[in-house]
Design a protein around this motif. Structure first.
Motif, mmCIF file in Angstrom:
data_model
loop_
_atom_site.group_PDB
_atom_site.id
_atom_site.type_symbol
_atom_site.label_atom_id
_atom_site.label_comp_id
_atom_site.label_asym_id
_atom_site.label_seq_id
_atom_site.Cartn_x
_atom_site.Cartn_y
_atom_site.Cartn_z
ATOM 1 N N GLY A 150 0.834 -1.185 0.000
ATOM 2 C CA GLY A 150 0.000 0.000 0.000
ATOM 3 C C GLY A 150 0.870 1.235 0.000
ATOM 4 N N LEU A 151 0.354 2.299 -0.581
ATOM 5 C CA LEU A 151 1.057 3.582 -0.592
ATOM 6 C C LEU A 151 0.391 4.483 0.455
ATOM 7 C CD1 LEU A 151 1.456 4.231 -4.438
ATOM 8 C CD2 LEU A 151 3.015 3.031 -2.889
ATOM 9 N N TYR A 168 1.544 -8.414 3.299
ATOM 10 C CA TYR A 168 1.230 -7.034 2.903
ATOM 11 C C TYR A 168 2.083 -6.060 3.696
ATOM 12 C CZ TYR A 168 -1.285 -2.592 3.300
ATOM 13 O OH TYR A 168 -1.614 -1.263 3.362
ATOM 14 N N THR A 169 2.572 -5.037 3.008
ATOM 15 C CA THR A 169 3.363 -3.989 3.647
ATOM 16 C C THR A 169 2.795 -2.631 3.279
ATOM 17 O OG1 THR A 169 5.353 -5.362 3.420
ATOM 18 C CG2 THR A 169 5.676 -3.032 3.957
ATOM 19 N N ASN A 170 2.533 -1.830 4.272
ATOM 20 C CA ASN A 170 2.122 -0.446 4.042
ATOM 21 C C ASN A 170 3.387 0.399 3.938
ATOM 22 O OD1 ASN A 170 0.431 1.702 3.667
ATOM 23 N ND2 ASN A 170 -0.129 1.929 5.816
ATOM 24 N N THR A 171 3.596 1.040 2.799
ATOM 25 C CA THR A 171 4.838 1.768 2.538
ATOM 26 C C THR A 171 4.600 3.273 2.557
ATOM 27 O OG1 THR A 171 4.564 1.839 0.125
ATOM 28 C CG2 THR A 171 5.591 -0.142 1.073
ATOM 29 N N PHE A 172 5.728 4.017 2.635
ATOM 30 C CA PHE A 172 5.667 5.471 2.735
ATOM 31 C C PHE A 172 6.790 6.092 1.905
ATOM 32 C CE2 PHE A 172 4.086 3.453 6.542
ATOM 33 C CZ PHE A 172 2.844 4.031 6.701
ATOM 34 N N TYR A 173 6.601 7.353 1.586
ATOM 35 C CA TYR A 173 7.597 8.067 0.790
ATOM 36 C C TYR A 173 8.738 8.584 1.652
ATOM 37 C CZ TYR A 173 9.565 11.429 -2.530
ATOM 38 O OH TYR A 173 10.406 12.126 -3.353
ATOM 39 N N HIS A 174 8.440 9.025 2.889
ATOM 40 C CA HIS A 174 9.427 9.700 3.725
ATOM 41 C C HIS A 174 9.813 8.928 4.986
ATOM 42 C CE1 HIS A 174 10.145 13.194 1.420
ATOM 43 N NE2 HIS A 174 8.981 13.782 1.613
#
Length: 266
Positions: free
Chosen positions: A84-85, A101-107
């Protein structure tokens, strides 16, 4: 649910009418007034989900099993890999229990820059969830769609929302910028950006979604452009959800900014 007011699949909010649905995120049965139903209005008494969040689970279930099921009833299968983004925690934690499942982030970690997918990340996901993220990417806009395509395995699914209009063209706020920063002066926010030629430009009155920072609105998509970007990226099956699914609380209140399921070909 038989008396829910739908016109061409679109829900007609009516504060005088009660609406019943079983939330497909948490499984709670709800009865609420029609004016609580909206794309961004929390309308589940159990988890606080909105129509947008429930549409994500509906499309994910459809992508994986060909039918709509509530998330609590998803079979557990750690062989299914998803990302997820910056996903909503209300379903992110539940998805992590069901899948790899991995919830990912930009920062922050775990990081994923959808515009710059690494070789190690390519072709690793059975599904990717991106809900209201692509309007914030630096661009060009197509770059993020290509990143989503690259991230997926053959046959993988993108579960996608982005605000879009029915206008003829996408409105790009900063089309010439290759980098930017947010500055404040006198209590006001400004965008200071650099162009490919090295010039600096100043922009007044930027639009943010949920607070200043990486929530800067870079563009307002039109539907035609969203569908074109998906196909240009390589997706061959693009399904725009245009009809409500009342039983699970996916009651669409407008015919713009609709959720989308896109598949990468086998």
């Amino acid at each position: 649910m038989g008396d829910v007011a739908l016109h061409n699949g679109i829900f007609q909010p009516d504060p005088a009418r009660q609406v019943a649905f079983r939330c497909n995120v948490c499984g709670v049965q709800n009865v609420c007034s029609g004016d609580r139903i909206g794309r961004e209005t929390a309308s589940c008494d159990g988890c606080g989900s909105t129509v947008r969040m429930r549409s994500i689970i509906h499309l994910l279930s459809t992508a994986l099993w060909g039918r709509s099921m509530p998330l609590p009833e998803f079979p557990q299968d750690k062989g299914i890999v998803g990302k997820g983004l910056s996903d909503w925690i209300g379903y992110a934690d539940r998805l992590a229990e069901k899948f790899s499942y991995t919830n990912t982030f930009y920062h922050q970690e775990p990081r994923l820059d959808i515009e710059n997918v690494t070789e190690e990340q390519k072709g690793t996901c059975d599904f990717l969830i991106s809900t209201d993220v692509f309007e914030h990417t630096l661009g060009p806009a197509l770059k993020a769609f290509v990143g989503a395509y690259e991230l997926l395995k053959p046959g993988g699914s993108l579960i996608f929302t982005v605000p879009f209009t029915l206008d003829a063209e996408t409105v790009e706020h900063y089309p010439q910028l290759t980098d930017f920063t947010i500055a404040t002066l006198g209590g006001k926010y400004f965008v200071i950006g650099q162009t490919a030629a090295g010039a600096y430009e100043l922009y007044h009155e930027p639009v943010f979604h949920g607070g200043p920072g990486q929530t800067l609105e870079m563009r307002v998509f039109c539907r035609k452009a969203v569908e074109a970007h998906l196909r240009d990226a390589g997706f061959t099956e693009v399904l725009v959800l245009e009809r409500s699914e009342p039983e699970c609380g996916v009651l669409l209140t407008e015919n713009w900014s609709l959720p989308i399921l896109a598949r990468k070909p086998l």
